[in-house]
Design a protein around this motif. Structure first.
Motif, short mmCIF file in Angstrom:
data_model
loop_
_atom_site.label_atom_id
_atom_site.label_comp_id
_atom_site.label_asym_id
_atom_site.label_seq_id
_atom_site.Cartn_x
_atom_site.Cartn_y
_atom_site.Cartn_z
N THR A 110 17.98 14.62 -4.87
CA THR A 110 16.98 13.68 -4.34
C THR A 110 16.41 12.83 -5.48
O THR A 110 15.93 13.37 -6.47
CB THR A 110 15.82 14.46 -3.67
OG1 THR A 110 16.35 15.34 -2.70
CG2 THR A 110 14.84 13.49 -3.02
N PRO A 111 16.45 11.51 -5.37
CA PRO A 111 15.88 10.66 -6.42
C PRO A 111 14.38 10.89 -6.55
O PRO A 111 13.69 11.24 -5.58
CB PRO A 111 16.17 9.23 -5.92
CG PRO A 111 17.27 9.38 -4.93
CD PRO A 111 17.08 10.72 -4.30
N LEU A 112 13.86 10.67 -7.75
CA LEU A 112 12.45 10.93 -8.01
C LEU A 112 11.55 10.12 -7.09
O LEU A 112 10.57 10.65 -6.55
CB LEU A 112 12.15 10.60 -9.48
CG LEU A 112 10.84 11.18 -10.04
CD1 LEU A 112 10.96 12.67 -10.24
CD2 LEU A 112 10.49 10.50 -11.37
N ARG A 113 11.85 8.86 -6.89
CA ARG A 113 10.98 8.01 -6.09
C ARG A 113 10.96 8.44 -4.63
O ARG A 113 9.96 8.25 -3.93
CB ARG A 113 11.37 6.54 -6.22
CG ARG A 113 12.75 6.20 -5.74
CD ARG A 113 13.14 4.77 -6.16
NE ARG A 113 12.22 3.80 -5.62
CZ ARG A 113 12.42 3.17 -4.46
NH1 ARG A 113 13.48 3.46 -3.73
NH2 ARG A 113 11.56 2.27 -4.03
N GLU A 114 12.06 9.02 -4.13
CA GLU A 114 12.09 9.54 -2.76
C GLU A 114 11.34 10.86 -2.67
O GLU A 114 10.64 11.14 -1.69
CB GLU A 114 13.54 9.72 -2.32
CG GLU A 114 13.72 10.18 -0.90
CD GLU A 114 15.18 10.33 -0.52
OE1 GLU A 114 15.49 11.24 0.27
OE2 GLU A 114 16.00 9.54 -1.02
N LEU A 115 11.45 11.69 -3.71
CA LEU A 115 10.77 12.97 -3.75
C LEU A 115 9.25 12.80 -3.73
O LEU A 115 8.53 13.57 -3.09
CB LEU A 115 11.18 13.74 -5.01
CG LEU A 115 10.64 15.15 -5.22
CD1 LEU A 115 11.16 16.09 -4.13
CD2 LEU A 115 11.04 15.66 -6.60
N LEU A 116 8.78 11.77 -4.39
CA LEU A 116 7.35 11.52 -4.49
C LEU A 116 6.67 11.40 -3.13
O LEU A 116 5.53 11.82 -2.95
CB LEU A 116 7.10 10.25 -5.30
CG LEU A 116 7.11 10.38 -6.82
CD1 LEU A 116 7.28 9.03 -7.47
CD2 LEU A 116 5.85 11.06 -7.30
N ASP A 117 7.38 10.82 -2.19
CA ASP A 117 6.82 10.62 -0.85
C ASP A 117 6.58 11.93 -0.12
O ASP A 117 5.79 11.97 0.83
CB ASP A 117 7.77 9.76 -0.02
CG ASP A 117 7.32 8.31 0.06
OD1 ASP A 117 6.22 8.02 -0.43
OD2 ASP A 117 8.07 7.50 0.59
N SER A 118 7.26 13.01 -0.53
CA SER A 118 7.18 14.28 0.17
C SER A 118 6.26 15.30 -0.49
O SER A 118 6.01 16.37 0.07
CB SER A 118 8.58 14.89 0.29
OG SER A 118 9.47 14.02 0.94
N ILE A 133 0.82 -1.21 0.00
CA ILE A 133 0.00 0.00 0.00
C ILE A 133 0.86 1.26 0.00
O ILE A 133 0.61 2.20 -0.75
CB ILE A 133 -0.97 0.01 1.21
CG1 ILE A 133 -2.13 -0.95 0.93
CG2 ILE A 133 -1.50 1.41 1.47
CD1 ILE A 133 -3.23 -0.90 1.95
N ARG A 134 1.90 1.30 0.82
CA ARG A 134 2.74 2.49 0.92
C ARG A 134 3.99 2.30 0.07
O ARG A 134 4.95 1.66 0.50
CB ARG A 134 3.12 2.76 2.38
CG ARG A 134 1.96 3.26 3.24
CD ARG A 134 2.47 3.62 4.62
NE ARG A 134 1.41 4.08 5.50
CZ ARG A 134 1.02 5.34 5.61
NH1 ARG A 134 1.61 6.27 4.88
NH2 ARG A 134 0.05 5.68 6.43
N MET A 135 3.96 2.86 -1.14
CA MET A 135 5.13 2.83 -2.03
C MET A 135 5.42 4.25 -2.50
O MET A 135 4.54 5.10 -2.52
CB MET A 135 4.86 1.94 -3.25
CG MET A 135 4.81 0.47 -2.96
SD MET A 135 4.71 -0.51 -4.49
CE MET A 135 3.03 -0.13 -5.04
N PRO A 136 6.68 4.52 -2.88
CA PRO A 136 7.00 5.84 -3.43
C PRO A 136 6.19 6.12 -4.69
O PRO A 136 5.97 5.24 -5.51
CB PRO A 136 8.50 5.73 -3.76
CG PRO A 136 8.99 4.60 -2.91
CD PRO A 136 7.85 3.65 -2.78
#
Length: 256
Positions: free
Chosen positions: A193-201, A57-60
Motif C-alpha cells: 500500500t502506498p504511503l499516501r493511500e495508507l494515510l487515509d486509513s 480539504i480532503r487529501m491523503p
C-alpha cells in the motif's frame, strides 16, 4: 500586481481543471507548484512562500485544514482558499471572512469573486492569527467527526511470511520506492500500500506525518526536540533510530 500561487489537489483532472480556470480568470497569477497531497503542499508552500494556496480539504495524509494550520509558522503571509465538495466544512470560514473557499464543481463566476477577495485582502491585510487558528481548529474537529473508522490491524510481508500486525504496535511507516516499510519493536515488514493511500486509513489523532516519506505513531514517541535549523528529532520508545521531522511539519507539534 503579480501574485504567486500553489494548488494542492489529489485528483489530477481536478488539479488540471483548476489550473486552467485560474489562468483564464487570473492571468497575473503564476502557479509555482501543483501538489497531489498535503505533505508535498506544506513543503512546497514553506519553500516557495506563495501569495495564495488553493487547498483541497480532503487529501491523503495532511488534510487541507492541517496544511493551513501549518502555514502559521511555515508561510504566514500565504492566503488560503479551500477547495471542497463538502460545503459544511467551509461555510463558517467564508462567513467570518478569514478564509475563502471554492465549492466543487468550480464555476468561473465563483472563482472570479474569490480572486477579487484575495486581491482585496492583499491590500487590507490578514485577519489576526488567533481568530484564524480558532477557526481552523473548529473546522478540523468537524471533519474528524465525519471520518471513517481507522485501521486496527494490517497484513505485511516479512521475507516469505505474512504477518498480522496490530496498528498500535507500529512505531512508524516509511515510504520505500513502491513499497511502504512497517517498523515495529520486532523488526520491519513490507506493505504494498502506498504511503499516501495508507494515510487515509490511519487514525489522524495518533499517526502524524513528519516528513514526505514518514508517518509516526505518536504513542510510540518518547521525546521531541528541535535543532538550530528548526528540524525536529523524535526518539522512539521501541526503536533505536532517531527520526527527523522536516521543518514545515514542526508546527504540527507546537502544542506538545
Amino acid at each position: 500586481m503579480n501574485f504567486r500561487g500553489v494548488i494542492a489537489e489529489d485528483e489530477e483532472l481536478l488539479r488540471t481543471a483548476l489550473s486552467s480556470l485560474l489562468k483564464e480568470a487570473w492571468p497575473q497569477l503564476d502557479i509555482v507548484a501543483e501538489c497531489e497531497d498535503g505533505a508535498s503542499a506544506l513543503e512546497s508552500i514553506a519553500e516557495l512562500q506563495p501569495d495564495v494556496a488553493f487547498l483541497d480539504i480532503r487529501m491523503p495524509g495532511l488534510t487541507g485544514i492541517e496544511v493551513a494550520r501549518g502555514l502559521a509558522e511555515a508561510s504566514p503571509r500565504t492566503q488560503v482558499v479551500f477547495v471542497t465538495a463538502y460545503d459544511q466544512y467551509a461555510v463558517d470560514a467564508f462567513e467570518q471572512g478569514a478564509i475563502d473557499y471554492l465549492l466543487k464543481p468550480i464555476t468561473r463566476e465563483r472563482l472570479l469573486a474569490t480572486v477579487q477577495r484575495i486581491q482585496a485582502r492583499a491590500t487590507a491585510g490578514h485577519p489576526d492569527g488567533a481568530t484564524l487558528d480558532a477557526l481552523l481548529r473548529h473546522l478540523s474537529a468537524r471533519q474528524e467527526t465525519s471520518s471513517k473508522p481507522a485501521l486496527v490491524w494490517i497484513t505485511a510481508s516479512a521475507g516469505k511470511d505474512t504477518k498480522l500486525i496490530m496498528v498500535d504496535d507500529v512505531a512508524y511507516f516509511q515510504a520505500d520506492n513502491k513499497y511502504t516499510t512497517v517498523m515495529t519493536a520486532d523488526g520491519e515488514s513490507l506493505l504494498r500500500t502506498p504511503l499516501r493511500e495508507l494515510l487515509d486509513s490511519l487514525d489522524a489523532n495518533t499517526f502524524k506525518q513528519i516528513h514526505r516519506s514518514t508517518i509516526v505513531n505518536m504513542k510510540q514517541v518518547a521525546s521531541v526536540s528541535r535543532d538550530d535549523a528548526g528540524r525536529g528529532r523524535l526518539k522512539l520508545k521501541t526503536r533505536p533510530e532517531v527520526l527527523t521531522v522536516s521543518q514545515p511539519f514542526m508546527t504540527l507539534f507546537r502544542t506538545m
